[in-house]
Design an enzyme around this catalytic site. Structure first.
Site: not given
Lengths: 430, 430
Positions: A16, A35, A106, A135, A137, A188, A206
């Site tokens: 990540v 931004a 989490k 993820g 969403i 994986g 979660k």
């Protein structure tokens, strides 16, 4: 572009972390345009400096704690993982300095969210954790802001891509759990130690976070009961299909009539017209019921470098533009603890699979056990004959008290003709 | 609760206005707890004072323009409707005074969004329009904030509940369009003049708004081509089912290889595993493709008093807590106009239904027309025989240039054995 850049420190450069560096680098101009200021990675940490990541001009640390304490940043992005240890140390260190935090962790939010939110309030920092659930969403933002006019009564979802991949593959191929798990590990998609995923712990983390946002209560993992997918067999998947259901690992949180909260993780049979029935493979989806909005469903990729980076950067963009607020939607002191519904008080329809000796009188004994506990049978499947051998018998029962169901199953399990413990799977209807 | 209340003026007390009053009244304490300040209705307008709405202590106006100019409020909620006229006048009047606006008015935003956003920037006001697309679904917030790290390449959806109800009912009952439309009108699901809904104009307004947010371009209704559902017949619905598709009215916006935008509204056949295939009746859903997040799907109730009020109040909560920003995500001057893809340049698979005289040689002529335009047939259905009578012939063709498809259809239409203009429906695959 007159505003100063948002200075970002990234702790953890694994999957990540790498995706986040990639997004911030590739889309730097897009983000700056949206931004009104640049989002700049100024520092990063990892045990070893990763090759293949553009980190020119970025101050590099091998000790994340040093990064958190000493680097000059506005926001620390924690992508180390783990409920405590280094991850928790660096987040605390950042918040103590009044620096904001964005995290995909989490486990840490589920276990320490209240403490961290309180720290942030005291030092004027903010915490973003969109990436911790679902993820890419935007479910955290939707619950906290998009549905803020609603009393949310229920939130449920498919929250673990590994389990959903395994169950989808079992469904598509007819293969058994252990076999598909081994393949998922080879690909994986599942960890070498798959416990967190397949025993439902990841889903529980979660769900605890979603329940906290939905019901404005302090996040707590203790309230969540947890059953994983190890016991889901190819046979059960076949029967589910025959009965018009799919088996999905769900996290379900709702407020019952007494305003107590039920938070449960379990594999459930869902009918084909259920909004989660067609969510396959690595996709996640969350259903929310609000008193004004009714039902909403959000679906998307639940894991992976790029979708998770999308969520991390959404939080960074909110920080960059000042769209901030209390961590869980309201200040910690206004989160209301709610009682947990006692076990066995819920109601549900059920699927029951028995392995019984094919001998006269078996059905009468089973039917009597259900009748005595006032459990009402819906349908029964028993196919072929195999006198004096063991055959599967499958039943579904109408919605019933969980306690009564468990008593009936205990009776059935005590019958001499029942060869192994009955397999019980909830049926989730809308 | 030390902050001053957010003072709200509501222009229009019809269905959505009534729902908004209800939400703000019933959930006043919930909202105050979440926002840290009260949300108070201080003024409202309607042609007649409605009975049955709690409006005690609310200054009442019969002229919305006077309300907008004279009442003492922080935010005006425009729920009158219509692209211009009174609605536009009151929004302009509020913005001129530096007052923020929340609106459910897709026609006004689609036609005048850029002008209004510019006014808001000049006077320091903000505009919220979550309720303008997808009812209670937090799609505007998701596109503008939740996916802000992505280049969005495609956004498509079922955006009109009336059309979806009509198509779902045609599918479920086998009845024809006119018949189901009449029922929808009797039930109040369709207007006495249904043009806006069934000719796709309402969907076009919503698509223009989504495209603006997705691609950071000035909102413009001119870029949208529009085909409604009047011509969808019970026969086509039956064939769709037989071929494994459902027919849905879609709004589809994407950026093509030349960075031009295609915005189109049309009834399409979608396969059963398509994320929108199972969205039925009054539900809406929007699919977004982003370069990092991949595909997300948001589904929920697309209209109605309570879901729409949920979206209106979400915008009010953002204003109350200062989570605000430019109307379309970036300041108007940074919205980039994009060229519109010329008609006929898109590619698609197609369904074609012909009514042909059942006589020798017909197939050869049709096949030759397709071959000459390099259109590749996938399957063909012709059932039974009725020598010298008119029978339906249905074909699907592989993905092909739209221009070639239209030329082939023109040739086919010129054949003497073809009794009526061919019916062409796009097939949407992921």
């Amino acid at each position: 572009m007159t505003s100063s850049p948002l200075k970002i420190a990234i702790a953890g450069l694994g999957t990540v972390g790498g995706g986040t560096v990639e997004l911030l680098t590739e889309q730097a101009d897009l983000l700056a345009g949206r931004a009104g200021r640049r989002l700049e990675i100024v520092a990063a940490s990892a045990l070893e400096r990763p090759s293949g990541l553009e980190l020119e001009g970025v101050q590099f640390f091998t000790d994340a704690r040093v990064l958190a304490r000493e680097a000059d940043y506005d926001v620390l992005v924690e992508l180390i993982g783990g409920a405590s240890g280094v991850a928790l140390d660096v987040v605390r260190a950042a918040l103590e300095r009044g620096k904001s935090v964005v995290t995909a962790n989490k486990a840490m939010i589920a276990h320490h969210g209240v403490e961290l939110a309180r720290m942030a309030e005291q030092t004027g920092a903010n915490i973003g954790f969109e990436a911790s659930v679902g993820g890419g969403i935007p479910i955290i933002k939707s619950l906290r802001e998009g549905l803020s006019g609603n009393h949310v009564t229920k939130v449920m979802g498919i929250l673990n891509g590994t389990c959903n991949f395994i169950l989808s593959t079992m469904q598509d191929t007819g293969r058994d759990f252990a076999d598909v798990l081994a393949e998922a590990q080879a690909l994986g998609y599942a960890e070498a130690d798959p416990t967190f995923d397949i025993d439902g712990i990841d889903t529980a983390h979660k769900l605890a976070i979603l329940a906290s946002l939905a019901f404005a209560m302090p996040v707590s993992i203790d309230a969540v009961t947890c059953e994983g997918i190890r016991h889901v067999s190819a046979l059960d998947i076949r029967y589910a299909q025959e009965l018009g259901y799919r088996i999905k690992l769900l996290g379900v949180a709702n407020i019952n009539g007494e305003m107590a909260v039920e938070c449960r993780v379990y594999p459930a049979m869902v009918p084909l017209n259920f909004p989660l029935a067609h969510v396959e493979g690595p996709f996640n989806a969350i259903v929310t019921e609000g008193d004004f909005v009714g039902r909403t469903v959000l679906e998307g990729r639940g894991a992976g470098a790029r979708p998770t980076a999308s969520a991390v950067v959404a939080d960074l963009m909110d920080l960059a533009t000042g769209r901030v607020g209390p961590t869980f939607g309201v200040p910690v002191d206004r989160l209301e603890p709610r009682p947990t519904a006692p076990r066995g008080t819920g109601r549900s329809a059920w699927y029951i699979r028995l392995m019984v000796k094919d001998e006269p009188g078996v059905f009468a004994d089973i039917a009597a056990a259900l009748r005595d506990e006032k459990v009402s049978m819906e349908q029964i499947i028993q196919r072929g004959r195999a006198p004096n051998q063991t055959v599967p018998v499958v039943m579904t029962v109408h919605e019933t008290d969980e306690a009564a169901m468990l008593r009936a199953v205990a009776r059935i399990n005590g019958l001499s003709s029942v060869a192994e413990p009955p397999r019980l799977i909830r049926i989730e209807n809308l």
